[in-house]
Design an enzyme around this catalytic site. Structure first.
Site, PDB file in Angstrom:
ATOM      1  N   ASN A  51     -17.078  27.606 -22.473  1.00 55.22           N
ATOM      2  CA  ASN A  51     -17.805  26.535 -21.786  1.00 55.22           C
ATOM      3  C   ASN A  51     -17.594  26.542 -20.276  1.00 55.22           C
ATOM      4  O   ASN A  51     -16.494  26.847 -19.809  1.00 55.22           O
ATOM      5  CB  ASN A  51     -17.367  25.173 -22.334  1.00 55.22           C
ATOM      6  CG  ASN A  51     -17.769  24.987 -23.786  1.00 55.22           C
ATOM      7  OD1 ASN A  51     -18.791  25.497 -24.225  1.00 55.22           O
ATOM      8  ND2 ASN A  51     -16.944  24.274 -24.537  1.00 55.22           N
ATOM      9  N   SER A  55       0.827  -1.219   0.000  1.00 54.88           N
ATOM     10  CA  SER A  55       0.000   0.000   0.000  1.00 54.88           C
ATOM     11  C   SER A  55       0.854   1.259   0.000  1.00 54.88           C
ATOM     12  O   SER A  55       0.330   2.368   0.052  1.00 54.88           O
ATOM     13  CB  SER A  55      -0.934  -0.004   1.224  1.00 54.88           C
ATOM     14  OG  SER A  55      -0.190  -0.214   2.404  1.00 54.88           O
ATOM     15  N   SER A  65     -13.574  25.713 -27.164  1.00 55.29           N
ATOM     16  CA  SER A  65     -13.746  24.514 -27.978  1.00 55.29           C
ATOM     17  C   SER A  65     -12.643  24.471 -29.025  1.00 55.29           C
ATOM     18  O   SER A  65     -12.191  25.513 -29.509  1.00 55.29           O
ATOM     19  CB  SER A  65     -15.117  24.565 -28.654  1.00 55.29           C
ATOM     20  OG  SER A  65     -15.106  23.787 -29.827  1.00 55.29           O
ATOM     21  N   LYS A 103     -17.125  29.399 -28.675  1.00 53.80           N
ATOM     22  CA  LYS A 103     -17.536  28.757 -27.424  1.00 53.80           C
ATOM     23  C   LYS A 103     -16.776  29.227 -26.198  1.00 53.80           C
ATOM     24  O   LYS A 103     -15.583  29.466 -26.229  1.00 53.80           O
ATOM     25  CB  LYS A 103     -17.361  27.242 -27.542  1.00 53.80           C
ATOM     26  CG  LYS A 103     -18.321  26.626 -28.523  1.00 53.80           C
ATOM     27  CD  LYS A 103     -19.683  26.448 -27.918  1.00 53.80           C
ATOM     28  CE  LYS A 103     -19.757  25.065 -27.377  1.00 53.80           C
ATOM     29  NZ  LYS A 103     -20.893  24.727 -26.651  1.00 53.80           N
ATOM     30  N   THR A 138     -39.658  26.562  -9.844  1.00 54.56           N
ATOM     31  CA  THR A 138     -39.950  25.206  -9.370  1.00 54.56           C
ATOM     32  C   THR A 138     -40.175  24.396 -10.635  1.00 54.56           C
ATOM     33  O   THR A 138     -40.698  24.923 -11.634  1.00 54.56           O
ATOM     34  CB  THR A 138     -41.206  25.146  -8.466  1.00 54.56           C
ATOM     35  OG1 THR A 138     -42.341  25.538  -9.238  1.00 54.56           O
ATOM     36  CG2 THR A 138     -41.095  26.061  -7.258  1.00 54.56           C
ATOM     37  N   HIS A 139     -39.732  23.160 -10.629  1.00 57.34           N
ATOM     38  CA  HIS A 139     -39.773  22.316 -11.833  1.00 57.34           C
ATOM     39  C   HIS A 139     -39.015  22.952 -13.001  1.00 57.34           C
ATOM     40  O   HIS A 139     -39.337  22.712 -14.154  1.00 57.34           O
ATOM     41  CB  HIS A 139     -41.217  22.026 -12.275  1.00 57.34           C
ATOM     42  CG  HIS A 139     -42.123  21.644 -11.152  1.00 57.34           C
ATOM     43  ND1 HIS A 139     -42.327  20.347 -10.755  1.00 57.34           N
ATOM     44  CD2 HIS A 139     -42.852  22.412 -10.309  1.00 57.34           C
ATOM     45  CE1 HIS A 139     -43.166  20.322  -9.726  1.00 57.34           C
ATOM     46  NE2 HIS A 139     -43.501  21.563  -9.423  1.00 57.34           N
ATOM     47  N   GLU A 144     -19.117  21.651 -14.892  1.00 56.23           N
ATOM     48  CA  GLU A 144     -19.439  20.311 -15.396  1.00 56.23           C
ATOM     49  C   GLU A 144     -18.567  19.258 -14.708  1.00 56.23           C
ATOM     50  O   GLU A 144     -19.041  18.179 -14.347  1.00 56.23           O
ATOM     51  CB  GLU A 144     -19.244  20.264 -16.915  1.00 56.23           C
ATOM     52  CG  GLU A 144     -20.306  21.075 -17.641  1.00 56.23           C
ATOM     53  CD  GLU A 144     -19.963  21.273 -19.110  1.00 56.23           C
ATOM     54  OE1 GLU A 144     -20.756  20.884 -19.954  1.00 56.23           O
ATOM     55  OE2 GLU A 144     -18.892  21.837 -19.407  1.00 56.23           O
ATOM     56  N   GLN A 204      -7.465  -2.106   4.176  1.00 60.40           N
ATOM     57  CA  GLN A 204      -6.450  -1.299   3.496  1.00 60.40           C
ATOM     58  C   GLN A 204      -7.084  -0.494   2.350  1.00 60.40           C
ATOM     59  O   GLN A 204      -6.551   0.525   1.925  1.00 60.40           O
ATOM     60  CB  GLN A 204      -5.350  -2.214   2.960  1.00 60.40           C
ATOM     61  CG  GLN A 204      -4.255  -1.514   2.217  1.00 60.40           C
ATOM     62  CD  GLN A 204      -3.014  -2.394   2.067  1.00 60.40           C
ATOM     63  OE1 GLN A 204      -2.286  -2.596   3.019  1.00 60.40           O
ATOM     64  NE2 GLN A 204      -2.792  -2.920   0.875  1.00 60.40           N
TER      65      GLN A 204
HETATM   66  N1  ARG Z   1      -1.325  -1.326   5.143  1.00 59.07           N
HETATM   67  C1  ARG Z   1      -2.230  -1.805   6.136  1.00 59.07           C
HETATM   68  C2  ARG Z   1      -3.571  -1.055   6.033  1.00 59.07           C
HETATM   69  O1  ARG Z   1      -3.580  -0.068   5.399  1.00 59.07           O
HETATM   70  C3  ARG Z   1      -1.649  -1.571   7.485  1.00 59.07           C
HETATM   71  C4  ARG Z   1      -2.106  -2.551   8.493  1.00 59.07           C
HETATM   72  C5  ARG Z   1      -1.590  -3.881   8.189  1.00 59.07           C
HETATM   73  N2  ARG Z   1      -1.829  -4.810   9.214  1.00 59.07           N
HETATM   74  C6  ARG Z   1      -1.593  -6.112   9.030  1.00 59.07           C
HETATM   75  N3  ARG Z   1      -1.804  -6.863  10.028  1.00 59.07           N
HETATM   76  N4  ARG Z   1      -1.221  -6.578   7.894  1.00 59.07           N
HETATM   77  O2  ARG Z   1      -4.560  -1.460   6.547  1.00 59.07           O
END
Ligand code: ARG
Length: 456
Positions: free
Chosen positions: A283, A22, A275, A281, A153-154, A288, A320
């Protein structure tokens, strides 16, 4: 080096390793992670769980790592997650002492703390940004207390109101958003560290001390819940989704208002796009995009709700998946608030066009009915009479303003004061109930809004 490699005899598969990692997205938690670790370590030292001088050394090195990350000297890479990265870095710098940091702690309570620390700052910033937006709206409203426009309204013209009244409606929505974020904050602001992996820890820790060091008013009361709770993140995502819904509705109006059919608003060049083929244009892409990005913020909320719905106690790795939702919603809402505020500050409202537009569409029909009702005709009958009057106007190419008194009289007990009564200005000024658009009511509402945002 994995934090958990001791139990393993084989290297982790490359694809599995990158699937599991992560760091690419949780590296943004580095400051929270280091702040949390410093507090944890300080407490470990104070409670005699690790030697005080070693605790000091660790804290000092964590500070050094923080500044090295910030200066770009230390690059966050080659680790499973931000927690592993910081710990590995610490150990590579101060050796064995660094290995004591994780005493009495798990990444499960660590990550829960990190997200809470992150969200506290995120909420503070969103509240600040929302206040700025409200101030801008109030400012525009204050200079348009008497700018007549149709209320719809509407999406059909309904009754006369003012631009101040219309914009203050959005200011009210954004005030409620602030309430929702503050509410979320109270649930975010609880300290989970000390919950360990799931059943806390036998070390004589002081959770209260960690909470105090980090400015949390209370600690989580159940360690199983603490490591597996993401309700507070959902609160944040829900508040963000509602705020985006408000921004999206407003954007939709700005888009309609900037069209050639309406021309109520002119966006400045600096907040518009052109555009590639049509030279004429200009825009409203910003709005949006805001309308479109509302979809992804709803998606973030649905994502985390769905991630959480089948998780047995306590921590499971599914969780995670919380971070990308939270970061994405925060980034999106933050950017929308900045751009919307800037765009409004530079937008020009076409008062004359709004005024002209108010007289079309029989917006004074209710006033006509009220006029008859004030002369004793039961409102339901008055409503029906004015309905017929409108049909007469449509068939004869007239408006309520161009009908002659003769014609009016054919339909009911009208006198020449009807012309004053159906003026949009009259209609607005006669609306003096709380929440109504008259000048005095709007002065009161706007000053109340200003008071609210200065208190919050
Ligand atoms: N990267 C993990 C998370 O975001 C951290 C916690 C991980 N804990 C574990 N027991 N693997 O949740």
């Amino acid at each position: 080096m994995k934090l958990w490699s001791g139990r393993f005899e084989q290297e982790v598969d490359k694809a599995a390793d990158s699937f599991n990692s992560s760091l690419s997205f949780d590296k943004r938690l580095y400051r929270c992670d280091i702040t949390g670790s410093k507090a944890h370590c300080t407490m470990l030292g104070e409670c005699g769980i690790i030697p005080a001088d070693e605790a000091k050394k660790i804290v000092a090195e964590l500070d050094a790592i923080l500044s090295d990350i910030e200066s770009g000297k230390c690059v966050m890479e080659n680790a499973e997650d931000i927690h592993s990265f910081v710990e590995n870095e610490l150990v590579s710098r101060i050796g064995a002492i660094g290995k004591k940091l994780h005493t009495g702690r798990s990444r499960n309570d660590q990550v829960a703390l990190d997200i809470r620390l992150y969200l506290r700052e995120a909420v503070k910033n969103i509240v600040l940004q929302t206040k700025e937006l409200i101030k801008t709206l109030v400012g525009i409203a204050e200079s348009n207390l008497d700018t007549i426009m149709p209320a719809f309204t509407h999406l059909q013209k309904a009754q006369p109101t003012t631009l101040a009244h219309h914009l203050a409606a959005y200011a009210e929505m954004f005030c409620r958003d602030i309430d929702r974020f503050k509410n979320a904050y109270s649930r975010i602001n609880v300290m989970p560290l000390g919950s360990g992996a799931c059943t806390s820890t036998p070390y004589p820790i002081s959770r209260e001390r960690v909470a105090e060091l980090l400015g949390f008013p209370s600690v989580t009361p159940n360690s199983m819940d603490a490591v597996s709770d993401r309700d507070f993140a959902l609160d944040f995502l829900y508040a963000s989704a509602v705020a985006m819904m408000h921004i999206s509705r407003f954007s939709e109006e700005i888009i309609i208002w900037s069209s050639d059919e309406y021309k109520y608003i002119e966006l400045s060049d600096s907040f518009s796009t052109g555009s590639s083929i049509m030279p004429q244009k200009k825009n409203p892409d910003m709005n949006e995009l805001m309308r479109g990005k509302t979809g992804r913020v709803y998606g973030d909320l649905m994502c985390l709700l769905t991630v959480m719905k089948g998780i047995p106690l306590a921590y499971d790795k599914d969780m995670q998946e919380d971070k990308e939702c939270v970061f994405d919603s925060y980034d999106t809402l933050n950017a929308c608030l900045t751009v919307l505020n800037g765009l409004l500050k530079e937008a020009k409202f076409n008062k004359q066009r709004m005024r002209e537009s108010t007289d079309g569409g029989f917006t004074s029909a209710t006033e006509c009915a009220d006029y008859l009702a004030s002369r004793g005709v039961p409102f339901r009958d008055a409503h029906s009479i004015i309905g017929q009057l409108v049909v007469y106007c449509i068939k004869n190419g007239k408006t309520l303003q161009t009908l002659t008194l003769e014609e009016y009289k054919r339909f009911g007990n009208f006198d020449k004061d009807i012309y004053e009564a159906i003026k949009a200005e009259t209609a607005v000024s006669r609306r003096k109930a709380i929440g109504a658009p008259s000048h005095e009511c709007m002065v009161a509402e706007l000053s109340e809004i200003k008071k609210r945002i200065s208190e919050k």
